[in-house]
Design an enzyme around this catalytic site. Structure first.
Site, mmCIF file in Angstrom:
data_model
loop_
_atom_site.group_PDB
_atom_site.id
_atom_site.type_symbol
_atom_site.label_atom_id
_atom_site.label_comp_id
_atom_site.label_asym_id
_atom_site.label_seq_id
_atom_site.Cartn_x
_atom_site.Cartn_y
_atom_site.Cartn_z
ATOM 1 N N GLU A 196 8.131 -11.325 33.250
ATOM 2 C CA GLU A 196 9.540 -11.877 32.843
ATOM 3 C C GLU A 196 10.028 -12.738 34.290
ATOM 4 O O GLU A 196 9.910 -12.135 35.503
ATOM 5 C CB GLU A 196 10.539 -10.597 32.902
ATOM 6 C CG GLU A 196 11.998 -11.061 32.654
ATOM 7 C CD GLU A 196 12.850 -10.357 32.137
ATOM 8 O OE1 GLU A 196 12.837 -9.270 32.415
ATOM 9 O OE2 GLU A 196 14.326 -10.907 31.414
ATOM 10 N N GLU A 234 19.654 -8.745 25.075
ATOM 11 C CA GLU A 234 20.136 -8.247 26.066
ATOM 12 C C GLU A 234 21.445 -8.579 26.328
ATOM 13 O O GLU A 234 21.896 -9.750 26.278
ATOM 14 C CB GLU A 234 19.263 -8.626 27.265
ATOM 15 C CG GLU A 234 17.966 -7.945 27.674
ATOM 16 C CD GLU A 234 17.702 -8.350 29.159
ATOM 17 O OE1 GLU A 234 17.053 -7.361 29.772
ATOM 18 O OE2 GLU A 234 17.823 -9.505 29.430
#
Ligand code: MN
Length: 290
Positions: A148, A242
């Site tokens: 990420e 998220e």
């Protein structure tokens, strides 16, 4: 074909007690999601086999994410700290495999937090060597690692797509993919389109979140650009939503993420809205050409 769409567990609960885990799975399913994303930063009270049974019963998928810690950091110059980082990643792979996850994502290359200096040349070499080892282990479990790309306040190792692709090249494992998060791209990238094209088939995982991490569409992120780029490269992989609010607090993780204020209080309303939002953008970007 539509991408599998998931939601971060912290929309529902801040711990992994059996009661919270049941709520995470059933509410995610009720809000229309295909999988849950679970952070492995704190496994207190976590019944791994119980979760796996529940996921099978509810026909839900799972992915795992995590960052490292300053005392267990593969980007350190200290071999002892690096070894602890590798151990943490290997333990995370074990957990991911046991609960049936096919992805382990996040800041797998450094501590989750603000560094006081740039990463050193030796530290960066340690990242590549460590990820080679971890990728070999991931291959045994048939788990894909998602690197990420996070903003400068959460790591000093991988802040841009260019840096992530360089690490992929040096590690040289098909197990390792890029994990893009539009929230971090907003801070570090020049636009939301070209990084996706630069990744192409190296893109393996996607996080969708608003610039303030609240309701999708209530901020200023250019979602049409991002989704058109995903359509352009024909991205078929997972997309996870998220969002974080002080309404749901997780020991450690909420502090690492700097969740100081309340952006929402009704997780179900937030998550079902996000599911419709993502679906709308996926459909529009595919129908209108990329
Ligand atoms: Mn993310």
């Amino acid at each position: 074909m539509m991408n599998p769409v998931g939601v971060h567990a912290l929309v529902w609960a801040g711990d992994l007690t059996p009661k919270s885990v049941a709520r995470i799975v059933t509410e995610s399913k009720r809000a229309g999601y295909d999988f849950i994303e679970l952070s492995l930063h704190d496994l207190t009270d976590f019944d791994q086999d119980g979760l796996r049974e529940l996921l099978v019963a509810e026909k839900m998928g799972v992915s795992c994410s995590r960052g490292l810690a300053f005392d267990a950091d593969v980007s350190s110059e200290d071999p002892v700290v690096v070894a602890r980082g590798v151990q943490l990643l290997e333990e995370s792979l074990q957990v991911a495999s046991r609960i049936g996850a096919k992805y382990l994502c996040g800041g797998l290359y450094s501590a989750f937090g603000k560094y006081q200096q740039p990463v050193s040349a030796q530290g960066r070499r340690n990242v590549v060597d460590s990820l080679k080892r971890v990728a070999d282990r991931a291959a045994q479990y048939d788990i894909t690692l998602g690197l990420e790309i996070v903003n400068r306040y959460e790591s000093n190792v991988v802040n841009t797509t260019e840096q992530a692709l360089e690490i992929l090249e040096q590690v040289g494992s098909p197990q390792l993919k890029v994990h893009l998060d539009i929230y971090h791209m907003n801070i570090e990238e020049a636009d939301f389109y070209s990084p996706v094209l630069a990744c192409g088939d190296k893109l393996g995982y996607v996080h969708i979140g608003e610039n303030h991490r609240g309701y999708l569409g209530s901020g200023h992120l250019d979602f049409p650009s991002f989704f058109h780029a995903l359509a352009h490269i024909n991205y078929q992989g997972p997309i996870a939503f998220e969002s974080f609010s002080s309404a749901v607090v997780s020991r450690g993780l909420s502090v690492d993420l700097s969740i100081w204020r309340n952006l929402w209080s009704d997780g179900f309303d937030l998550a079902s809205h996000a599911r419709r939002f993502i679906d709308g953008h996926l459909q529009a970007s595919r129908k209108q050409g990329a």
